[in-house]
Design a protein around this motif. Structure first.
Motif, mmCIF file in Angstrom:
data_model
loop_
_atom_site.group_PDB
_atom_site.id
_atom_site.type_symbol
_atom_site.label_atom_id
_atom_site.label_comp_id
_atom_site.label_asym_id
_atom_site.label_seq_id
_atom_site.Cartn_x
_atom_site.Cartn_y
_atom_site.Cartn_z
ATOM 1 N N HIS A 127 0.823 -1.218 0.000
ATOM 2 C CA HIS A 127 0.000 0.000 0.000
ATOM 3 C C HIS A 127 0.851 1.261 0.000
ATOM 4 O O HIS A 127 1.770 1.375 0.808
ATOM 5 N N GLU A 128 0.462 2.202 -0.824
ATOM 6 C CA GLU A 128 1.040 3.556 -0.750
ATOM 7 C C GLU A 128 -0.010 4.489 -0.153
ATOM 8 O O GLU A 128 -1.202 4.335 -0.426
ATOM 9 N N PHE A 129 0.434 5.457 0.633
ATOM 10 C CA PHE A 129 -0.514 6.377 1.266
ATOM 11 C C PHE A 129 0.180 7.675 1.636
ATOM 12 O O PHE A 129 1.413 7.751 1.679
ATOM 13 N N THR A 130 -0.649 8.680 1.884
ATOM 14 C CA THR A 130 -0.129 10.000 2.220
ATOM 15 C C THR A 130 -0.402 10.255 3.700
ATOM 16 O O THR A 130 -1.497 9.963 4.181
ATOM 17 N N GLU A 174 8.042 6.907 0.303
ATOM 18 C CA GLU A 174 7.899 6.762 -1.150
ATOM 19 C C GLU A 174 8.299 8.055 -1.855
ATOM 20 O O GLU A 174 8.757 9.023 -1.248
ATOM 21 N N GLN A 179 4.457 10.798 1.094
ATOM 22 C CA GLN A 179 3.939 9.489 0.680
ATOM 23 C C GLN A 179 4.812 8.374 1.264
ATOM 24 O O GLN A 179 6.045 8.457 1.217
ATOM 25 N N GLU A 181 4.995 3.867 2.105
ATOM 26 C CA GLU A 181 4.541 2.576 1.586
ATOM 27 C C GLU A 181 4.779 1.501 2.624
ATOM 28 O O GLU A 181 5.818 1.499 3.283
ATOM 29 N N PHE A 216 -5.370 7.110 1.899
ATOM 30 C CA PHE A 216 -5.003 6.184 0.822
ATOM 31 C C PHE A 216 -5.641 6.597 -0.503
ATOM 32 O O PHE A 216 -5.730 5.797 -1.438
ATOM 33 N N ASN A 227 -1.387 7.048 -5.206
ATOM 34 C CA ASN A 227 -1.241 6.054 -4.143
ATOM 35 C C ASN A 227 -1.812 4.747 -4.671
ATOM 36 O O ASN A 227 -3.032 4.581 -4.753
ATOM 37 N N ARG A 280 -5.477 7.850 -11.769
ATOM 38 C CA ARG A 280 -4.152 7.273 -11.494
ATOM 39 C C ARG A 280 -3.636 6.449 -12.667
ATOM 40 O O ARG A 280 -2.418 6.289 -12.830
ATOM 41 N N ASP A 326 -6.131 -0.095 -6.026
ATOM 42 C CA ASP A 326 -5.796 0.903 -5.013
ATOM 43 C C ASP A 326 -6.656 0.643 -3.788
ATOM 44 O O ASP A 326 -7.518 -0.249 -3.806
#
Ligand code: GLU
Ligand code: MG
Length: 431
Positions: A127-130, A174, A179, A181, A216, A227, A280, A326
């Motif tokens: 997972h990528e997220f801010t 990231e 960001q 991950e 996310f 993300n 995205r 996502d």
């Protein structure tokens, strides 16, 4: 940690949002044994908290949440606030029969179909997220300094997950501004999906408790990186990872991967859920905006990831990475759809797809056509086709597919009435 005050029972709905209800902890044994009543229509409430006009349920009916004691996490207090236990549930009918709209049960069915072919799957969500609210003057991608700034959050998340019986493979700063991950350790599909939900909720909840906000949202802004969620999966037969031989697909994984690629138009609405998500899927953004599989290629829908070979020639760490999903997507449905599309490829004996060694966006149209590299839909409207709904019906059953597509059409209607920025701002608070 103080004693928990509440037990929350629930699971993700058809819009990838965890919903449910809580009981006082004194009623825990009763609720874990007997479940809790729930309202059928609630599974179709969308991210903007509206019911689709063609939602199949209306005000009638009742179902049950049936909690799984293997899928639980204890979420710490926020300041003076209480500690919560969270238990993930199946949705059953009042007679404790499978409820046809339950995403978790749809995944169990797909796993059973895979097992019937003598195959098992290991899967891991990345997972990528801010993270909003961090005190860092600049975010240097992949740096120690950014890693250290988020480390107090990561540390608490790890401790919470560790107490729940699992850990993460890694976390990193990231590329995008603020960001980060996290990657999970591979597990069987149901465990992987459960852990995905528990991890997302733990990150969001822990951040909230620290005065931060983890989001996310797939595309925070049109000019910022997305993300993503990347699902790494491997196929196993007789205790051996049969995803890769040398650096390429095997007799088991080639038709499975071909099934995914040929069914891309069906898979996309199930794995790319929100209207925001489609922004995205752009070329040259390391997402995979075209169908295709390439060894270590981050611009194709599937990336084949061979790892170190063992002495006997097997490749125990190899995986295929499904890149076009996502965190708005429901992970049970994502894995169910991947398994069903892959099994379709096996049943049809599909030949291995070609290895794509370039960014498809850099190829001529003729070259893309030769390699069967199709662009993925660029908007929710373009993705919601009769063909896609037909595939969802075949993979998930008509009731679940019908309700799911009602939700997505409702999303598309809302998106048409809002600017990209307004919708992103709103969804950023939900996801
Ligand atoms: N942020 C990219 C995405 O939206 C992925 C970058 C990467 O390969 O880690 O999927
Ligand atoms: Mg990444």
């Amino acid at each position: 940690m103080t004693d928990p005050a509440f037990l929350f029972l629930g699971n993700q709905d058809l819009s990838g949002i965890l919903r449910g209800r809580s009981v006082p902890h004194a009623r825990m044994s009763e609720a874990m044994a007997g479940g809790l009543p729930w309202v059928p229509a609630n599974i179709t409430i969308g991210a903007l908290d509206t019911l689709p006009p063609d939602n199949p349920f209306g005000p009638m009916g009742e179902i049950r949440f049936a909690p799984d004691p293997e899928a639980m996490v204890r979420l710490g207090s926020h300041g003076d606030g209480p500690v919560f236990d969270l238990a993930l549930c199946d949705h059953l009918t009042m007679d404790c029969a499978p409820w046809p709209w339950c995403p978790r049960l749809a995944l169990k069915d797909a796993v059973a179909a895979l097992t019937a072919q003598g195959l098992t799957m290991r899967a891991a969500f990345e997972h990528e997220f801010t993270v909003h609210g961090l005190d860092q003057p600049v975010h240097v991608a992949f740096s120690l300094s950014a890693g250290r700034v988020v480390a107090p959050l990561a540390d608490r998340v790890l401790a919470t997950l560790d107490a729940a019986g699992f850990t993460l493979e890694q976390f990193q700063a990231e590329y995008g501004a603020s960001q980060f991950e996290i990657s999970a350790v591979p597990a069987d599909p149901l465990t992987a999906a459960d852990r995905c939900v528990l991890t997302l909720e733990t990150i969001r909840d822990t951040a909230r408790g620290m005065g931060l906000r983890a989001s996310f949202l797939p595309k925070p802004a049109l000019d910022r990186v997305g993300n993503g969620v990347h699902v790494h999966f491997s196929l196993w037969r007789g205790g051996r990872n049969v995803t890769c031989e040398g650096d390429w697909l095997t007799a088991d994984s080639a038709p499975f991967a071909a099934g995914l690629l040929d069914e891309a138009e069906g898979l996309i609405p199930l794995t790319v859920l929100s209207a925001n998500s489609y922004a995205r899927l752009r070329p040259h953004s390391w997402v995979g905006a075209f169908t295709g599989i390439g060894v270590r290629n981050r611009e194709t829908m599937l990336r084949l990831v061979p790892r170190a070979r063992a002495a006997d020639g097997s490749n125990p760490g190899a995986s295929i990475e499904y890149r076009v999903t996502d965190a708005t997507a429901n992970p049970y449905l994502v894995l169910a759809a991947i398994i069903r599309a892959g099994l379709g490829g096996i049943a049809a004996g599909k030949p291995a797809p070609p290895d794509v060694a370039q960014d498809p966006a850099d190829l001529s149209e003729a070259e893309r056509a030769r390699l069967n590299l199709r662009p993925l839909p660029q908007s929710i409207g373009a993705a919601l086709t009769p063909l896609a709904e037909d595939r969802a019906r075949a993979w998930l059953g008509a009731p679940l597919a019908g309700a799911y597509f009602s939700c997505r059409r409702n999303d598309a209607r809302h998106a048409a009435e809002m600017s990209f920025e307004d919708l992103a701002a709103r969804l950023s608070l939900v996801y």
